[in-house]
Design an enzyme around this catalytic site. Structure first.
Site, short mmCIF file in Angstrom:
data_model
loop_
_atom_site.label_atom_id
_atom_site.label_comp_id
_atom_site.label_asym_id
_atom_site.label_seq_id
_atom_site.Cartn_x
_atom_site.Cartn_y
_atom_site.Cartn_z
N SER A 167 7.37 -0.16 3.44
CA SER A 167 6.07 0.41 3.83
C SER A 167 4.99 -0.60 3.48
O SER A 167 5.17 -1.43 2.58
CB SER A 167 5.81 1.72 3.06
OG SER A 167 4.46 2.14 3.20
N TYR A 180 5.34 6.55 -4.94
CA TYR A 180 5.80 6.09 -3.63
C TYR A 180 5.58 4.59 -3.48
O TYR A 180 6.50 3.86 -3.05
CB TYR A 180 5.04 6.84 -2.54
CG TYR A 180 5.40 6.42 -1.14
CD1 TYR A 180 6.57 6.87 -0.53
CD2 TYR A 180 4.56 5.58 -0.40
CE1 TYR A 180 6.91 6.48 0.76
CE2 TYR A 180 4.89 5.19 0.89
CZ TYR A 180 6.06 5.64 1.47
OH TYR A 180 6.39 5.25 2.74
#
Length: 275
Positions: A167, A180
Site C-alpha cells: 500500500s 495498518y
C-alpha cells in the site's frame, strides 16, 4: 492502459482501462487470497477471463463460493476462460496456505502464480491501538504474506511469480492507521527479502502498492465528503483509482514481460506518494 477522462461524479472517470492481453498467461494456474470480494474478486475474474485457472481463497468460504459462481458466469463469454474453484482459508494459519497450494497443484496439475491479497484495515489512534489489534493486523497482513509465499514456493516450478499487496501507506502515514501502515511497510520489505531468497528457485516476487482505489475497503472515503475531498486534493490526478487500474499492473507482473523484474513494488496511486 487508457481511459476516457469525463467525470461522472466527484473523483470518478468513465470507461474501463484497456489492459494488455498477455496470451502467455493462458493455461497457467493461480491462487488469489481474500478473493471473495473487492480487489481479490477482480483479480480472480481478470485472470479467469484470460484463461488462467484460479483457486479463490477466503476466510468466508460461503461468500467465496458465491463469488466463484458469479465469476464463472461473468467470464463464460470469454475465449477459453479459466476455471475458478472456491476454497476456505484463514491466512493466519500456515497449514491453510499449504492445503490450498496442494489443492491447486492437484486440481490444475500446476501452480504458477500466487497473489497475497487478503488483508485487514483497522482504525485506531496510536494511543488506542490494543495488543489484540496490532497482533491481528500483523498476523493477517504480514504473516499471511509470508505463509503464502512459503506454500507457493514449495509447489511452484521455476518461472513462477508471487505478487503481494502492499500500500502507499507503507511510505505515507495515515492518521489512525498506525497498525495498518506498519504492516504494509513490513510487506514491502518482506517482498524484497522473498525476492532475494526465492530467486534461487527461479521464482519472482513483487508487490503492488495501491492508493485510493474505489473498492469496499475504501467505501468510507466515498461516504465522508471531507475524506473524499481530501483524497482528491492529495492525489495529483484528482480522482480515485478503479480496481481495473490495479489489475493491469498485476497482469504485467505475472506476465513474461516482467520476467526480469523481481523485488520491486509498483505504486498505483495517482501520484499521491509524491505529495
Amino acid at each position: 492502459m487508457s481511459e476516457t477522462a469525463e467525470p461522472t461524479g466527484p473523483g470518478r472517470v468513465v470507461g474501463t482501462p484497456v489492459t494488455a492481453v498477455y496470451p502467455e498467461l493462458r493455461g497457467k494456474a493461480a491462487v488469489v487470497t481474500g478473493a471473495a470480494r473487492g480487489m481479490g474478486a477482480r483479480f480472480a475474474a481478470a485472470l479467469a477471463a484470460r484463461g488462467v485457472d484460479v483457486v479463490g481463497a477466503d476466510i468466508d468460504a460461503d461468500a467465496m463460493a458465491v463469488t466463484a459462481k458469479e465469476i464463472a458466469e461473468e467470464v463464460a463469454g470469454a475465449e477459453g476462460p479459466g476455471r475458478v474453484v472456491a476454497a476456505g482459508m484463514d491466512v493466519t494459519r500456515a497449514e491453510d496456505h499449504e492445503a490450498v497450494a496442494a489443492s491447486a497443484a492437484r486440481e490444475f496439475g500446476r501452480l504458477d502464480f500466487w497473489i497475497n491479497n487478503a488483508g485487514i484495515f483497522p482504525f485506531a489512534e496510536v494511543g488506542d491501538v490494543t495488543p489484540a489489534q496490532i497482533r491481528a493486523t500483523l498476523s493477517v497482513n504480514v504473516e499471511g504474506v509470508l505463509f503464502g509465499a512459503q506454500a507457493a514456493a514449495r509447489h511452484m516450478r521455476p518461472g513462477g511469480a508471487i505478487v503481494n499487496m502492499s500500500s502507499v501507506s507503507a511510505v505515507r502515514v495515515r492518521r489512525g492507521r498506525g497498525a495498518y501502515c506498519a504492516s504494509k511497510a513490513a510487506v514491502a520489505h518482506l517482498t524484497e527479502s522473498l525476492a532475494v531468497e526465492l530467486g534461487d528457485q527461479g521464482i519472482r516476487v513483487n508487490s503492488i502498492a495501491p492508493g485510493y482505489i474505489d473498492t469496499e475497503m475504501t467505501r468510507w472515503v466515498r461516504e465522508d465528503p471531507k475524506a473524499l475531498q481530501h483524497a482528491l486534493d492529495v492525489v495529483p490526478l484528482h480522482r480515485l483509482g478503479s480496481p481495473e487500474e490495479v489489475v493491469g499492473p498485476l497482469l504485467f507482473l505475472l506476465s513474461d514481460s516482467a520476467r526480469y523484474v523481481t523485488g520491486h513494488g509498483i505504486a498505483v496511486d495517482g501520484g499521491s506518494r509524491h505529495v
